[in-house]
Design an enzyme around this catalytic site. Structure first.
Site, PDB file in Angstrom:
ATOM      1  N   ASP A  13       0.810  -1.227   0.000  1.00 42.12           N
ATOM      2  CA  ASP A  13       0.000   0.000   0.000  1.00 42.12           C
ATOM      3  C   ASP A  13       0.839   1.272   0.000  1.00 42.12           C
ATOM      4  OD1 ASP A  13      -2.245  -1.656   0.118  1.00 42.12           O
ATOM      5  OD2 ASP A  13      -2.142  -1.734   2.306  1.00 42.12           O
ATOM      6  N   LYS A  16       1.836   2.292  -5.043  1.00 43.21           N
ATOM      7  CA  LYS A  16       2.445   1.798  -6.293  1.00 43.21           C
ATOM      8  C   LYS A  16       1.533   2.089  -7.480  1.00 43.21           C
ATOM      9  CE  LYS A  16       2.410  -2.268  -4.361  1.00 43.21           C
ATOM     10  NZ  LYS A  16       2.017  -1.904  -2.992  1.00 43.21           N
ATOM     11  N   GLY A  40      -4.558  -4.251  -3.786  1.00 45.29           N
ATOM     12  CA  GLY A  40      -5.554  -3.218  -4.068  1.00 45.29           C
ATOM     13  C   GLY A  40      -4.787  -1.974  -4.446  1.00 45.29           C
ATOM     14  N   HIS A  41      -4.780  -1.664  -5.722  1.00 48.49           N
ATOM     15  CA  HIS A  41      -3.994  -0.521  -6.208  1.00 48.49           C
ATOM     16  C   HIS A  41      -4.952   0.590  -6.642  1.00 48.49           C
ATOM     17  CE1 HIS A  41      -0.278  -3.220  -7.162  1.00 48.49           C
ATOM     18  NE2 HIS A  41      -0.715  -3.349  -5.935  1.00 48.49           N
ATOM     19  N   GLN A 227       1.954  -5.947  -3.397  1.00 48.81           N
ATOM     20  CA  GLN A 227       2.420  -6.054  -2.002  1.00 48.81           C
ATOM     21  C   GLN A 227       3.705  -5.223  -1.834  1.00 48.81           C
ATOM     22  OE1 GLN A 227       1.490  -9.487  -3.512  1.00 48.81           O
ATOM     23  NE2 GLN A 227      -0.449  -8.554  -3.013  1.00 48.81           N
ATOM     24  N   GLY A 305     -10.702  -3.290   3.590  1.00 56.23           N
ATOM     25  CA  GLY A 305     -11.269  -2.217   4.404  1.00 56.23           C
ATOM     26  C   GLY A 305     -10.757  -2.213   5.840  1.00 56.23           C
TER      27      GLY A 305
HETATM   28  P1  GDP Z   1      -0.836   0.451  -3.537  1.00 57.03           P
HETATM   29  O1  GDP Z   1      -1.424  -0.837  -3.096  1.00 57.03           O
HETATM   30  O2  GDP Z   1       0.632   0.532  -3.282  1.00 57.03           O
HETATM   31  O3  GDP Z   1      -1.156   0.800  -4.971  1.00 57.03           O
HETATM   32  O4  GDP Z   1      -1.505   1.578  -2.617  1.00 57.03           O
HETATM   33  P2  GDP Z   1      -3.059   1.690  -2.217  1.00 57.03           P
HETATM   34  O5  GDP Z   1      -3.818   2.169  -3.396  1.00 57.03           O
HETATM   35  O6  GDP Z   1      -3.539   0.472  -1.537  1.00 57.03           O
HETATM   36  O7  GDP Z   1      -3.000   2.790  -1.089  1.00 57.03           O
HETATM   37  C1  GDP Z   1      -2.548   4.079  -1.320  1.00 57.03           C
HETATM   38  C2  GDP Z   1      -3.689   5.072  -0.990  1.00 57.03           C
HETATM   39  O8  GDP Z   1      -3.155   6.374  -0.844  1.00 57.03           O
HETATM   40  C3  GDP Z   1      -4.699   5.205  -2.114  1.00 57.03           C
HETATM   41  O9  GDP Z   1      -5.941   5.502  -1.559  1.00 57.03           O
HETATM   42  C4  GDP Z   1      -4.167   6.380  -2.932  1.00 57.03           C
HETATM   43  O10 GDP Z   1      -5.190   7.039  -3.662  1.00 57.03           O
HETATM   44  C5  GDP Z   1      -3.643   7.270  -1.834  1.00 57.03           C
HETATM   45  N1  GDP Z   1      -2.461   8.077  -2.184  1.00 57.03           N
HETATM   46  C6  GDP Z   1      -1.512   7.848  -3.118  1.00 57.03           C
HETATM   47  N2  GDP Z   1      -0.517   8.763  -3.024  1.00 57.03           N
HETATM   48  C7  GDP Z   1      -0.870   9.599  -2.028  1.00 57.03           C
HETATM   49  C8  GDP Z   1      -0.245  10.741  -1.426  1.00 57.03           C
HETATM   50  O11 GDP Z   1       0.845  11.152  -1.787  1.00 57.03           O
HETATM   51  N3  GDP Z   1      -0.920  11.344  -0.399  1.00 57.03           N
HETATM   52  C9  GDP Z   1      -2.113  10.886   0.048  1.00 57.03           C
HETATM   53  N4  GDP Z   1      -2.682  11.553   1.046  1.00 57.03           N
HETATM   54  N5  GDP Z   1      -2.723   9.811  -0.473  1.00 57.03           N
HETATM   55  C10 GDP Z   1      -2.101   9.167  -1.492  1.00 57.03           C
HETATM   56  P1  IMO Z   2      -0.910  -4.115  -2.280  1.00 56.80           P
HETATM   57  O1  IMO Z   2      -0.467  -4.635  -3.631  1.00 56.80           O
HETATM   58  C1  IMO Z   2      -0.914  -4.641   2.046  1.00 56.80           C
HETATM   59  C2  IMO Z   2      -0.888  -8.747   3.551  1.00 56.80           C
HETATM   60  C3  IMO Z   2      -2.123  -9.226   4.291  1.00 56.80           C
HETATM   61  C4  IMO Z   2      -1.502 -10.217   5.262  1.00 56.80           C
HETATM   62  C5  IMO Z   2      -0.383 -10.846   4.425  1.00 56.80           C
HETATM   63  C6  IMO Z   2      -0.763 -12.177   3.807  1.00 56.80           C
HETATM   64  O2  IMO Z   2      -2.204  -3.410  -2.320  1.00 56.80           O
HETATM   65  O3  IMO Z   2       0.191  -3.348  -1.643  1.00 56.80           O
HETATM   66  P2  IMO Z   2      -2.359 -12.834   1.770  1.00 56.80           P
HETATM   67  O4  IMO Z   2      -3.816 -12.584   1.549  1.00 56.80           O
HETATM   68  O5  IMO Z   2      -1.482 -12.251   0.721  1.00 56.80           O
HETATM   69  O6  IMO Z   2      -2.023 -14.269   2.039  1.00 56.80           O
HETATM   70  O7  IMO Z   2      -2.027 -12.076   3.151  1.00 56.80           O
HETATM   71  O8  IMO Z   2      -0.088  -9.913   3.403  1.00 56.80           O
HETATM   72  N1  IMO Z   2      -1.136  -8.212   2.193  1.00 56.80           N
HETATM   73  C7  IMO Z   2      -1.100  -6.903   1.897  1.00 56.80           C
HETATM   74  N2  IMO Z   2      -0.913  -5.828   2.671  1.00 56.80           N
HETATM   75  N3  IMO Z   2      -1.039  -4.486   0.715  1.00 56.80           N
HETATM   76  C8  IMO Z   2      -1.196  -5.555  -0.084  1.00 56.80           C
HETATM   77  O9  IMO Z   2      -1.207  -5.468  -1.432  1.00 56.80           O
HETATM   78  C9  IMO Z   2      -1.266  -6.843   0.502  1.00 56.80           C
HETATM   79  N4  IMO Z   2      -1.440  -8.084   0.011  1.00 56.80           N
HETATM   80  C10 IMO Z   2      -1.344  -8.908   1.064  1.00 56.80           C
HETATM   81  O10 IMO Z   2      -2.772  -8.165   4.957  1.00 56.80           O
HETATM   82  O11 IMO Z   2      -0.894  -9.524   6.329  1.00 56.80           O
HETATM   83 MG    MG Z   3      -2.921  -1.565  -1.797  1.00 59.39          MG
END
Ligand code: GDP
Ligand code: IMO
Ligand code: MG
Length: 439
Positions: A13, A16, A40-41, A227, A305
């Site tokens: 998270d 990326k 979840g990107h 991840q 969530g």
């Molecule tokens: P990923 O899994 O690495 O793609 O990241 P996620 O999408 O799960 O989580 C990143 C969250 O932060 C998302 O809701 C993005 O829209 C938000 N986000 C991305 N860059 C920024 C930032 O620089 N500042 C803030 N406040 N939110 C950001």
């Molecule tokens: P993105 O790509 C954050 C975590 C889960 C758990 C561990 C193992 O959005 O960054 P799994 O379901 O993969 O067997 O769970 O890894 N986990 C993540 N945490 N971002 C993710 O993906 C994750 N994918 C798995 O919460 O701790």
């Molecule tokens: Mg994510």
């Protein structure tokens, strides 16, 4: 053109998805190569927010081919839901998405197994998976006897295979289910997966050959990691990890390209740390600052969530993952979330058994026993979400970024100050960040 990789440097998270979307313009191919719908990107384009679990984050950019390669485990229902939702929103994916026939299918029994295994350990030992069937699907992939790949979905013996595996899974899972009743019905699964097969057939291709051709043709390829490096099954905080190589070491095997074709890696790190699920987290904050970061950063899982655990930036961990993942530069994200704090701590080393250590322990038992050694930096009490260049940032924000760069031993190439594409500051990685920031 050597491939470009985007890899998470923490526990996922790191934003990326935002960076991949930002870098996608001008690329020929975007490749998701490991993980599954546990990811979840998020991609934000103006008022539109796209949450992607399986489809590469380049999909919103027109004219780019998006590949899901052999190392990914695909849950067909989730994938079709994503395809339909993109189509409904006017994102044309026809001819722009291909799935490897070698990628494995997440089947209904994998979801049941994930739930059962996740309950085996409780408290501090609970992994807290996303319950998306990821671990069980990878286990069956390596085990070989009970696996179904995307190319198997379109073979004439699909029904026979599903019936054979369902029978075995019912027998083996019965002792763990209430009254021995396993919620699996072979006929229903056959019907469901035959439907998925029909719908997904046009997308299934030999992406291995396609990718190798693209490399020969000098195409611009972007590899999107899911991840983060600390969740890598071999090099992360095992067993509190995911079941794939989610650090930079997994690109080559997951995508099916020789490592020497990877030209540059950008490691993505948040300006603080978060983690969802179980496992050690040395810099975790259990106080109101942690809560403040969670609320301000909207730190709730994109996939499940769940509230994310929040803490200070851990430079010991990120120094390790920069090296492991071969990060050439860093994209520092969520810097805006730290605005308002009067002071910010950064973990520069750990104390273990009375000794200062600078390396990330190999074993989680030791990682659980470390005490972070912090350095405190002054905060900035200014909204930075409208900053667009280095000079717009308050001096303390620049100094903070510079110190992280120094501690991690890598230049910072991008600073993200908000979720939108626009909220991105590009720095010149050839300049010394520290010098340029303080000048
Ligand atoms: P990923 O899994 O690495 O793609 O990241 P996620 O999408 O799960 O989580 C990143 C969250 O932060 C998302 O809701 C993005 O829209 C938000 N986000 C991305 N860059 C920024 C930032 O620089 N500042 C803030 N406040 N939110 C950001
Ligand atoms: P993105 O790509 C954050 C975590 C889960 C758990 C561990 C193992 O959005 O960054 P799994 O379901 O993969 O067997 O769970 O890894 N986990 C993540 N945490 N971002 C993710 O993906 C994750 N994918 C798995 O919460 O701790
Ligand atoms: Mg994510």
């Amino acid at each position: 053109m050597p491939g470009l990789c985007v890899i998470g440097l923490q526990w996922g998270d790191e934003a990326k998805g935002k960076l991949v979307d930002w870098l996608a313009e001008g690329r020929d191919l975007i490749v998701r190569y490991q993980g599954g719908a546990n990811a979840g990107h998020t991609v934000v384009v103006g008022d539109e927010v796209y949450k992607l679990h399986l489809i590469p984050s380049g999909i919103v950019n027109p004219g780019i081919l998006n590949l899901i390669t052999a190392g990914v485990v695909i849950h067909p229902k989730t994938l079709l839901g994503e395809i339909d939702s993109l189509l409904e929103r006017g994102v044309d994916i026809s001819d722009r998405l291909l799935l490897s026939g070698r990628a494995h299918c997440v089947m209904p029994w994998h979801i049941i197994e994930d739930k059962i295994w996740n309950q085996v350990n409780s408290g501090d030992d609970n992994i807290g998976t996303t319950l998306r069937g990821i671990g069980p699907c990878y286990r069956d992939k390596v085990g070989r006897s009970f696996a179904i790949r995307m190319s198997d979905l379109i073979q004439p013996d699909l029904e026979q295979q599903i019936r054979r595996i369902t029978e075995y899974k019912i027998q083996s899972l019965a002792p763990f289910c209430e009254n021995g009743q396993v919620d699996l019905d072979a006929s229903q699964i056959v019907e469901e997966y035959s439907h998925y097969a029909k719908r997904l057939q046009p997308f299934i291709a030999d992406t291995t050959r396609l990718l190798l051709d693209a490399v020969d043709q000098d195409k611009a390829i972007l590899f999107e990691g899911a991840q983060g490096s600390l969740l890598d099954v071999d090099f992360g905080t095992y067993p509190f990890v995911t079941s794939s190589n989610s650090s930079g070491v997994g690109v080559s095997s997951g995508a099916g390209v020789p490592g020497k074709w990877i030209g540059k890696t950008i490691g993505v790190a948040k300006s603080y740390s978060t983690r969802v699920g179980g496992g050690p987290f040395p810099t975790e904050l259990h106080d109101e600052t942690g809560e403040h970061i969670r609320i301000k950063g909207n730190e709730f899982g994109t996939t499940t969530g769940r509230p994310r655990r929040c803490g200070w930036f851990d430079a010991v961990a990120v120094r390790y993952t920069c090296r492991l993942s071969g990060a050439d530069t860093i994209c520092l994200t969520m810097l805006d979330v730290l605005s308002e704090l009067s002071k910010i701590d950064v973990c520069v080393a750990y104390e273990l058994d009375g000794k200062r250590i600078e390396f990330f322990p190999e074993n989680v038992a030791n990682l659980r026993r470390v005490t972070p050694i912090y350095e405190t930096l002054p905060g900035w009490q200014q909204d930075i979400t409208s900053c667009r260049k280095r000079e717009d940032l308050p001096p303390n924000a620049r100094a903070y970024a510079a110190r992280l760069s120094e501690l991690c031993g890598r230049p910072i190439e991008f600073i993200s100050v908000g979720p939108d594409r626009e909220q991105t500051i590009v720095l010149n990685p050839d300049e010394s960040l520290l010098d340029s920031l303080v000048s």
